[in-house]
Design a protein around this motif. Structure first.
Motif, PDB file in Angstrom:
ATOM      1  N   MET A  12       1.687   7.313   2.927  1.00  0.00           N
ATOM      2  CA  MET A  12       2.314   6.707   1.754  1.00  0.00           C
ATOM      3  C   MET A  12       2.630   7.838   0.786  1.00  0.00           C
ATOM      4  O   MET A  12       1.950   8.855   0.774  1.00  0.00           O
ATOM      5  N   TYR A  62       4.946  -1.364  -6.160  1.00  0.00           N
ATOM      6  CA  TYR A  62       4.954  -1.831  -4.779  1.00  0.00           C
ATOM      7  C   TYR A  62       3.754  -1.253  -4.018  1.00  0.00           C
ATOM      8  O   TYR A  62       3.041  -1.979  -3.318  1.00  0.00           O
ATOM      9  N   HIS A  63       3.512   0.042  -4.169  1.00  0.00           N
ATOM     10  CA  HIS A  63       2.398   0.660  -3.469  1.00  0.00           C
ATOM     11  C   HIS A  63       1.052   0.217  -4.031  1.00  0.00           C
ATOM     12  O   HIS A  63       0.085   0.066  -3.286  1.00  0.00           O
ATOM     13  N   LYS A  66       0.334  -2.968  -2.417  1.00  0.00           N
ATOM     14  CA  LYS A  66      -0.132  -2.755  -1.043  1.00  0.00           C
ATOM     15  C   LYS A  66      -1.631  -2.469  -1.027  1.00  0.00           C
ATOM     16  O   LYS A  66      -2.351  -2.945  -0.148  1.00  0.00           O
ATOM     17  N   ASP A  69      -3.454  -5.769  -1.672  1.00  0.00           N
ATOM     18  CA  ASP A  69      -3.448  -6.570  -0.434  1.00  0.00           C
ATOM     19  C   ASP A  69      -4.447  -6.024   0.575  1.00  0.00           C
ATOM     20  O   ASP A  69      -5.147  -6.788   1.243  1.00  0.00           O
ATOM     21  N   PHE A  70      -4.519  -4.710   0.691  1.00  0.00           N
ATOM     22  CA  PHE A  70      -5.454  -4.059   1.611  1.00  0.00           C
ATOM     23  C   PHE A  70      -6.897  -4.444   1.258  1.00  0.00           C
ATOM     24  O   PHE A  70      -7.687  -4.793   2.136  1.00  0.00           O
TER      25      PHE A  70
END
Length: 88
Positions: A12, A62-63, A66, A69-70
């Motif tokens: 990433m 956005y990251h 992520k 969510d992880f």
């Protein structure tokens, strides 16, 4: 521990250290910290090439999503999840 749990640094551009740290965090029983700084990040106005300054805010968000969510996908005990989210 990293090899046993197949933990690698994610590919990433932004927030990769968070993802890595949380992956480690969810596989250990204890974490220790230091008071003394071990790294300095130059985010002052003089550093115009800073990733934080040159990356679009939407891309950053956005990251970060992520990473959230992880953390949620790990379905860890509530206390570990809370501790992780305090770091975001």
């Amino acid at each position: 521990m990293l090899k046993e749990n197949n933990i690698t640094f994610p590919d990433m551009k932004f927030a990769e250290e968070k993802m890595f740290f949380f992956d480690v965090f969810f596989h250990v029983n204890r974490v220790s910290t230091k008071v003394q700084p071990i790294q300095y990040v130059n985010r002052t106005d003089e550093n115009s090439k800073s990733l934080t300054k040159t990356t679009d805010v939407i891309y950053i968000r956005y990251h970060n999503l992520k990473v959230i969510d992880f953390v949620k996908e790990k379905k860890s005990p509530v206390e570990k999840e809370k501790a992780a989210f305090k770091q975001l």
